[in-house]
Structure formats: C-alpha cells, structure tokens
Design an enzyme around this catalytic site. Sequence first.
Site, PDB file in Angstrom:
ATOM      1  N   HIS A  63      41.411  19.306  33.255  1.00 11.80           N
ATOM      2  CA  HIS A  63      41.771  17.987  33.754  1.00 11.80           C
ATOM      3  C   HIS A  63      40.578  17.416  34.523  1.00 11.80           C
ATOM      4  O   HIS A  63      39.815  18.155  35.151  1.00 11.80           O
ATOM      5  CB  HIS A  63      43.005  18.051  34.651  1.00 11.80           C
ATOM      6  CG  HIS A  63      44.296  18.004  33.895  1.00 11.80           C
ATOM      7  ND1 HIS A  63      45.483  18.472  34.406  1.00 11.80           N
ATOM      8  CD2 HIS A  63      44.586  17.520  32.654  1.00 11.80           C
ATOM      9  CE1 HIS A  63      46.456  18.280  33.526  1.00 11.80           C
ATOM     10  NE2 HIS A  63      45.943  17.708  32.459  1.00 11.80           N
ATOM     11  N   ASP A  65      39.898  15.827  37.323  1.00 10.62           N
ATOM     12  CA  ASP A  65      39.577  16.057  38.731  1.00 10.62           C
ATOM     13  C   ASP A  65      39.058  17.471  38.986  1.00 10.62           C
ATOM     14  O   ASP A  65      38.629  17.783  40.093  1.00 10.62           O
ATOM     15  CB  ASP A  65      40.785  15.746  39.624  1.00 10.62           C
ATOM     16  CG  ASP A  65      42.047  16.492  39.221  1.00 10.62           C
ATOM     17  OD1 ASP A  65      42.266  16.684  38.022  1.00 10.62           O
ATOM     18  OD2 ASP A  65      42.827  16.870  40.122  1.00 10.62           O
TER      19      ASP A  65
END
Length: 300
Positions: A63, A65
């Site tokens: 992901h 982040d």
Amino acid sequence: MRELTVLGTASQAPTRTRHHNGYFLRWDAEGYLFDPGEGSQRQMLLAGIPASAITRLCLTHLHGDHCLGVPGVLQRISLDQVAHPVHAHFPASGHEYFRRLRYASSYLERGDIVEHPHAADGPVAPGLSVARLEHPVEAFGYRLTEPDGIRMLPDELARHGITGPRVREIQARGSLDGVDLARVSAPRPGQVFAFVMDTRLCEGVFALADRADMLVVESTFLHGEADLAHAYGHLTAREAATVARECGVRTLVLTHFSQRYTDPSAFVREAREVFDGELVVAEDLMRVPVPPRTAQRAPA
C-alpha cells in the site's frame, strides 16, 4: 548501537504534524529501513541518516503509505554510489509493484539491490523472519532475533581466580582448570525486535510480538471505532497494548495513526488501561533506544 528512528507516524494520509510512515532501525552494523512512505528520503536527511546506512529494506505490504518512498530511497542509494548490497524484502504477491517502484523514473542505477520476495512465514535472512498478517492485501510482519548468549559473573570468576585473558580462554574452551563455563556465567537471552503494521488481530501478530524487547505496532484507531478498524484490517491502541501485555513485550511503540485523531494523549490513556510496561506514542523524528539486554526473558 541499537536504536529506532521514527521517520513518520501517519497512516493513509499525512497531516501537518505527521509524515507518512517510515522507520529506521540501527542494529549494530545493520541498518533496517521499514515501510518508507512518501518523502522518506527527506525525513532521513532531517534525521541524519545517510543512504549508506541502509543494509536492508523491509516492506510489510505494498500500500502506498508503506512504500511510495521506495523510488527516492533507491535512487539516492545509486546517486551516493553506496558500495554494499542492499537487500530488499517484500511480499512476493507485490513483486510487480516493487519493480515499478524500483524503476519509477529514468536514472543511472549504480546501487546493488538484491530482491528477496517472500510468500510464506519463516526466516528470510540471518536473524530475520516474517509472519503473515491479516489485511486486505497480503502483508507480513518482521521479527529480528539475536541468538541467545551468556553473561559472565564477575564474583564467580574472581572466586575461581579467572581474570584477564583467562576469561576469554574459558569462553572459547568451555572449561578451564576444572571449572566449567556454566559455573561462572549465566544465560543471556538475545534481544528481539518486532515490527507489525496494517493488520487485524491474528496469530501472526502474537507470534511476532512474543517476548519482544521492542514492539513497533500500528494503532490506527482508538477502540471506540474498533468495528471500523476491523473492517479496514487495522488495530486499535487497546488491541495493540493487549498484545504487548499478553506477549511480555518490554517496550511498546504505537504508531501509524489515522488523520482523524489530533490528540496523542488519547492513545496513551487507552494503552495504559491494559499495559504497564514502557510505552512510547511515536512522533516524527523521534529516537527510541532498544532497551538493554536482560538476564532473563520476560514471561509471556
């Protein structure tokens, strides 16, 4: 030196006070960079961490982040012509994304990046192992374990007349002049560092955290929104603290906070309801030393 530097503490979206994820662990001669989010290269600069300090790049999942800082970090490794190999560990299911990150733009690749995709629980490097977590995409946490050793007992050494170079001699030989090493030493458990990001409560969380000297763990939500946390595959501060208590963790580092929360003290209050060990609610650019070794491992 064994020390954690927190590069960022936000979750999906950074805030005015919290940068995207990123964690750098100095562990003797090794430098582990965990989950570098967007802009981690700049945070490393502010923290005084050169690209040459990185020996291993560890991604829990792909992901944004947790990985959008990879292109800048890898290109900086090439720009600085880092002489040693940098080993990259990540879920095999995210291999295509990792390759896109590695070659996100045109540059002269001079770094020696050794890819180690993993698809199952177990060792991935000397002292480093992974365990599967429970998130909407495949995710793994990391556990760094130092081999158990011994500590010498000064009083016992003196009683048996073992001093100076003879201490090393008995360590090497196992006995000296009829004195066994076990009589002048005691077991010393190796240190354990655990890194757990986006996940619901699952077996992997407890396996990674078991008797860790330091547990760095996400606490995206407070427990009042536990249903939301579970739906999105995250932990609450209370859940993370409960894991730390049940697993005998010595230092608990909470991080990866949702942008909906602006008061860090709320995480302290919630964690303290169930955990009375050393507690750190992470802030950007904070340094947290790994606690000193103990004579015995904490009970789980």
